[in-house]
Design an enzyme around this catalytic site. Structure first.
Site, PDB file in Angstrom:
ATOM      1  N   ALA A 195      56.953   4.826 -19.574  1.00  0.00           N
ATOM      2  CA  ALA A 195      56.395   6.110 -18.667  1.00  0.00           C
ATOM      3  C   ALA A 195      57.261   5.483 -17.180  1.00  0.00           C
ATOM      4  O   ALA A 195      57.902   4.750 -17.225  1.00  0.00           O
ATOM      5  CB  ALA A 195      54.979   6.213 -18.431  1.00  0.00           C
ATOM      6  N   ASN A 196      56.768   6.387 -16.323  1.00  0.00           N
ATOM      7  CA  ASN A 196      57.128   6.332 -15.034  1.00  0.00           C
ATOM      8  C   ASN A 196      56.033   6.643 -13.910  1.00  0.00           C
ATOM      9  O   ASN A 196      54.914   7.149 -14.358  1.00  0.00           O
ATOM     10  CB  ASN A 196      58.557   6.736 -14.394  1.00  0.00           C
ATOM     11  N   ARG A 197      56.586   6.643 -12.527  1.00  0.00           N
ATOM     12  CA  ARG A 197      55.283   6.752 -11.623  1.00  0.00           C
ATOM     13  C   ARG A 197      55.249   8.091 -11.111  1.00  0.00           C
ATOM     14  O   ARG A 197      54.651   8.417 -10.080  1.00  0.00           O
ATOM     15  CB  ARG A 197      55.611   5.813 -10.324  1.00  0.00           C
ATOM     16  N   SER A 198      55.861   9.060 -11.754  1.00  0.00           N
ATOM     17  CA  SER A 198      55.827  10.287 -10.926  1.00  0.00           C
ATOM     18  C   SER A 198      54.278  10.840 -11.113  1.00  0.00           C
ATOM     19  O   SER A 198      53.887  11.002 -12.615  1.00  0.00           O
ATOM     20  CB  SER A 198      56.816  11.162 -11.860  1.00  0.00           C
ATOM     21  N   ALA A 242      60.513  13.368 -13.599  1.00  0.00           N
ATOM     22  CA  ALA A 242      61.298  12.283 -13.738  1.00  0.00           C
ATOM     23  C   ALA A 242      61.244  11.912 -15.013  1.00  0.00           C
ATOM     24  O   ALA A 242      60.454  11.793 -15.776  1.00  0.00           O
ATOM     25  CB  ALA A 242      60.539  11.341 -13.151  1.00  0.00           C
TER      26      ALA A 242
END
Ligand code: PMT
Length: 401
Positions: A207-210, A273
């Protein structure tokens, strides 16, 4: 300017030296066909007479929760309004509204209404710049309240600085923009928001931080400007009024949802993202740590934006975001060209307050063959507003070419 015929506008007037300017705003709104219901605070009476407002507006001025036949004038006014406009708005009013305090008719109307709200602050520079006032303004803006910022100029008592009520022209322009006379009326705007999650096994993801905040702000702003908005989202934030959401999780799901809408898309804003890589395979069971450290083989995800750029019609507007940590403009410029975009919104996410998860952002807008346009750190809704102002100009130039 668009016609305001049939629009019910509650105009709130607070106690400030700029109260006299509300008279001119009301006269213009009535001339444009609006039904104007004036509401004054007690303080406003020190600066302007009831008779003036009653004579120019469409109904007599109201000041109190108790002086009408109806026992609940605030809900009636709030429910029936197409727009609530407060000009001038004092520091007290902004504070009360931001914190849900309802101690007079105007604050009750503001809290009771579901209509769009425009506030036009006016006060001395020291008050305008005070942290508490700025905090309240930011809070209101983050909830979708439209702020018409005060101007620099002469203030009461011979002082000068920022704090003067915005011009009547600026206030009226915002009214027309907000009231569906909007400059994106009839356009289908598709926005992607949030970070994709690519499964590794039954419980783990890449995952990412968006947070989705920037994408939701773009969707909310587009809807308030009259667009039909589809939001392709991986996150669970409050859905802005007038926006329909398609929930997705992975890059492949996002691609399918976006491509399904593409033929009927006028403006695509790719704020999500999207993971650049995903595991080649995903096990249906949780990988056990007793089996040792797993080797996770990655493959590239489809580049959704580049795919759209390759098949874009000349009437469609394609907007991308670039999240960079160095060489912001060079990297964003290369993506703008490679993905055949009409607009690239570049953010240097290594800077404080910028990009992922923050309520604020600072961006550089890049368009083919045009000078850069920089927007310093401000609320994400404000970034959305500036972004869509550019989109509107691009649409206008495409329509005439
Ligand atoms: O969601 P928030 O917490 O509010 O944060 C906002 C944000 C930082 C996520 C946002 O401002 C932002 O920068 N979004 C784009 C993030 C990103 O993926 O940037 P990129 O430079 O890696 O990608 C460039 C563009 O290609 C983006 O529009 C992206 O959506 C798109 N892309 C990328 C990869 C891929 N496989 N498909 C794509 O369409």
């Amino acid at each position: 300017m668009a016609d305001l015929a049939g629009k019910r506008i509650v105009v709130g007037v607070c106690g400030g030296i700029a109260a006299y300017k509300a008279v001119e705003v009301i006269r213009h709104l009535v001339d444009a066909g609006a039904h104007v219901i004036p509401v004054m605070t007690k303080g406003a009476e020190h600066f302007i007479g009831r008779t003036t407002l009653s004579a120019l507006a469409s109904e007599p001025v109201q000041m109190s929760l108790w002086d009408e036949a109806s026992p609940i004038p605030h809900t009636k006014l709030g429910q029936s309004a197409d727009l609530v406009l407060v000009a001038p708005a004092t520091a007290r009013l902004l504070g009360a509204y931001a914190h849900g305090l309802s101690n007079d008719l105007m604050t009750n109307v503001l809290i009771a209404t579901r209509a769009p709200v425009i506030v036009c602050p006016a006060m001395h520079t020291e008050m305008w710049e005070h942290q508490a006032v700025q905090h309240n303004i930011a809070l209101l803006a983050s909830r979708g309240v439209h702020i018409v910022e005060p101007e620099d100029g002469r203030l009461a008592g011979g002082d000068s600085g920022k704090g003067r009520l915005a011009s009547t022209t600026a206030i009226l322009a915002r009214v027309h923009q907000v009231l569906g006379s909007g400059d994106l009326q009839g356009a289908h705007v598709v926005v992607s928001a949030g970070g994709t999650r690519e499964p590794i096994d039954a419980v783990r993801v890449i995952a990412n931080r968006s947070s989705g905040k920037q994408g939701y702000a773009v969707a909310a702003e587009a809807a308030s400007r009259g667009a039909r908005v589809s939001l392709i989202s991986t996150v669970d934030l409050p859905i802005p009024a007038g926006v329909s959401v398609i929930a997705v999780e992975t890059a492949a799901e996002m691609q399918k949802a976006i491509e399904g809408l593409w033929q009927q898309t006028d403006v695509m804003v790719m704020c999500a993202a999207v993971a650049d890589f995903r595991p080649v395979s995903c096990t249906s069971e949780k990988i056990k740590k007793e089996g040792g450290i797993p080797q996770i083989i990655l493959e590239p995800t489809p580049d959704i934006l580049a795919g759209l750029g390759a098949v874009k019609r000349s009437d469609q507007v394609l907007v991308g975001f670039a999240a960079e940590t160095s060489d912001l403009v060079a990297n964003a410029q290369s993506k703008l060209e490679r993905k055949n975009l009409d607009l690239m919104v570049a953010n240097d996410v290594s800077q404080p307050g910028v990009g992922f998860q923050h309520d604020t952002n600072a961006v550089t807008f890049l368009t083919p063959n045009q000078p850069l346009h920089l927007l310093p750190l401000s609320d994400k809704r404000n970034v959305a507003r500036a972004l869509l102002d550019i989109v509107v100009k691009i649409r206008q130039s495409k329509a005439t070419s």
